[in-house]
Design an enzyme around this catalytic site. Structure first.
Site, PDB file in Angstrom:
ATOM      1  N   ASP A 111      53.056  69.039 -21.162  1.00 65.03           N
ATOM      2  CA  ASP A 111      52.099  69.570 -20.459  1.00 65.03           C
ATOM      3  C   ASP A 111      51.394  68.731 -19.634  1.00 65.03           C
ATOM      4  OD1 ASP A 111      50.171  71.220 -19.425  1.00 65.03           O
ATOM      5  OD2 ASP A 111      49.504  71.819 -21.468  1.00 65.03           O
TER       6      ASP A 111
ATOM      7  N   HIS B  30      69.519  54.719 -21.374  1.00 69.18           N
ATOM      8  CA  HIS B  30      69.573  54.583 -22.783  1.00 69.18           C
ATOM      9  C   HIS B  30      69.377  53.093 -22.976  1.00 69.18           C
ATOM     10  CE1 HIS B  30      70.577  56.261 -26.272  1.00 69.18           C
ATOM     11  NE2 HIS B  30      71.269  57.169 -26.157  1.00 69.18           N
TER      12      HIS B  30
END
Length: 419
Positions: free
Chosen positions: A359, A151
């Site tokens: 993908d 983060h």
């Protein structure tokens, strides 16, 4: 019987081209500094890619290496919560084999089996890698790719931008990532920054609840009947989960309530004037506080409070003066929370983020999940296929026992396994 996990390899993937010396020091913004050193973790599940294992690994390695040229801070190392040394030390990449079919993971309603696909020890950030990847192979030929991103270098939007750029590079060899690395150009570095007061606990459990689209519409109608105009999916789901968490807390505390606060991370990209593009990478967010008195437990009021708190983020200026004043206000709120007089809940929404577009060349994921959190009283919302919302809720065990049996909650959501 618990699935057996076997490690195949562990290595570091470095950028395919060295980072110029002029870019070696990447200064943290005040938002980066404020964030606790934890990972944003996502796992993407796929059916059999239909190609050899060695080819899959080579494709992932090469594309990750090329992507890191443009996301060079991700391959560096954090220095004293001050800056990132972009030294090209690389991203940790682990490959494992899990001796069970992928369906055995997806059918679970608890997070235990899902957590197998995430690298060990990623509840807090490693000093040796800001990004950790684990490639999981299943007996059926299916794969899961888990990505854990510190983060300190990105919020949820930035993390997903990185993962989608990596996937696009693997899928299309000519793809060139173009992240906007903001560093401290928008939110200036601060000498003294207060961290968000996350409450860590080892006695937490994470459950996932799925809200079907039709039930979300019912919640929205319920909010409209109470006077809230055009409630959003996230507003009504968050309000219901928060209400049920407060009721669970009261039931485990002899029927007594305490003042509580809901901390929500707000993606500032669309609110800024001019707005920042989706490919902006950093912690470009602010904190939305909703403080609730002990007797304010009704769903419509909670939804209205969430809306009111969000309105202050409309049409924000990028001027440094504005942000400095906001940080001062935030600092005062954090001081109040650190007194221990409030029950603190957290909510982060990844809805509308393109997590199901990841993908790598063998199709889009059939399921996306996040890791079990050690931050108690945490809610993470994510889109699920069919316009559903999946809520990953982390509570201490006793509170979760009451929460997951709440009849109001179960009238709109299901304790759910992946399809």
């Amino acid at each position: 019987m618990a699935p057996i996990l076997q490690r195949i390899s562990k290595t570091f993937i470095k950028p395919s081209s060295p980072t110029p010396e002029s870019l070696r020091c990447y200064n943290l913004s005040s938002s980066d500094q404020m964030i606790t050193s934890v990972y944003i973790s996502l796992a993407f599940f796929y059916g059999s890619p239909g190609c050899e294992s060695s080819r899959i690994r080579q494709q992932l390695d090469n594309s990750l290496s090329r992507t890191l040229v443009y996301y060079y801070p991700f391959a560096g190392r954090l220095v004293d919560n001050d800056h990132i040394d972009c030294n090209d030390q690389g991203v940790q990449f682990v490959e494992v084999r899990i001796h069970c079919p992928i369906s055995a993971i997806l059918k679970q309603t608890t997070s235990y089996a899902e957590d197998l696909v995430f690298p060990r020890g990623t509840s807090a950030c490693h000093e040796d890698s800001l990004v950790v990847v684990q490639l999981n192979r299943f007996e059926c030929g299916g794969v899961a790719i888990a990505v854990c991103i510190s983060h300190k270098v990105a919020d949820g939007s930035g993390a997903i931008a990185f993962i989608n750029d990596w996937a696009a590079t693997a899928r299309v060899s000519s793809h060139i990532p173009s992240p906007l690395l903001v560093a401290d150009s928008i939110f200036p570095h601060l000498d003294n920054s207060l961290p968000v007061p996350y409450n860590l606990s080892k006695n937490c459990v994470t459950r996932r609840f799925v809200f079907p689209a039709a039930e979300i519409e019912k919640l929205k109608s319920k909010a409209v009947e109470s006077g809230l105009q055009q409630p959003t999916r996230v507003e009504v789901v968050t309000a219901l989960l928060y209400q049920c968490a407060l009721l669970a807390s009261r039931s485990t505390n002899s029927g007594l309530s305490r003042p509580s606060v809901l901390i929500q991370a707000v993606n500032l990209r669309p609110f800024l004037v001019p707005p920042l593009p989706r490919n902006s990478v950093g912690n470009i967010f602010s904190i939305n506080f909703s403080i609730i008195e002990v007797d304010s437990l009704e769903f419509p009021e909670l939804a209205g409070r969430l809306r009111k708190a969000k309105l202050k983020f409309q049409n924000l200026s990028q001027e440094k003066l504005y942000y400095d004043s906001q940080m001062q206000e935030l600092g005062e709120c954090l001081k109040q929370l650190n007194t221990g007089n409030f029950d603190v809940y957290y909510c982060s929404s990844w809805c509308r983020f393109p997590v199901y577009d990841v993908d790598f060349g063998w199709g889009k994921p059939t399921w996306v999940c996040t890791v079990k959190s050690q931050i108690k009283d945490m809610i993470v919302l994510m889109d699920s296929p069919g316009d559903e919302i999946a809520a990953f809720v982390t509570l201490e065990e006793e509170k979760m026992s009451a929460f997951q049996h709440n009849e109001l909650l179960l009238s709109f959501a299901s304790l759910y396994s992946a399809k």
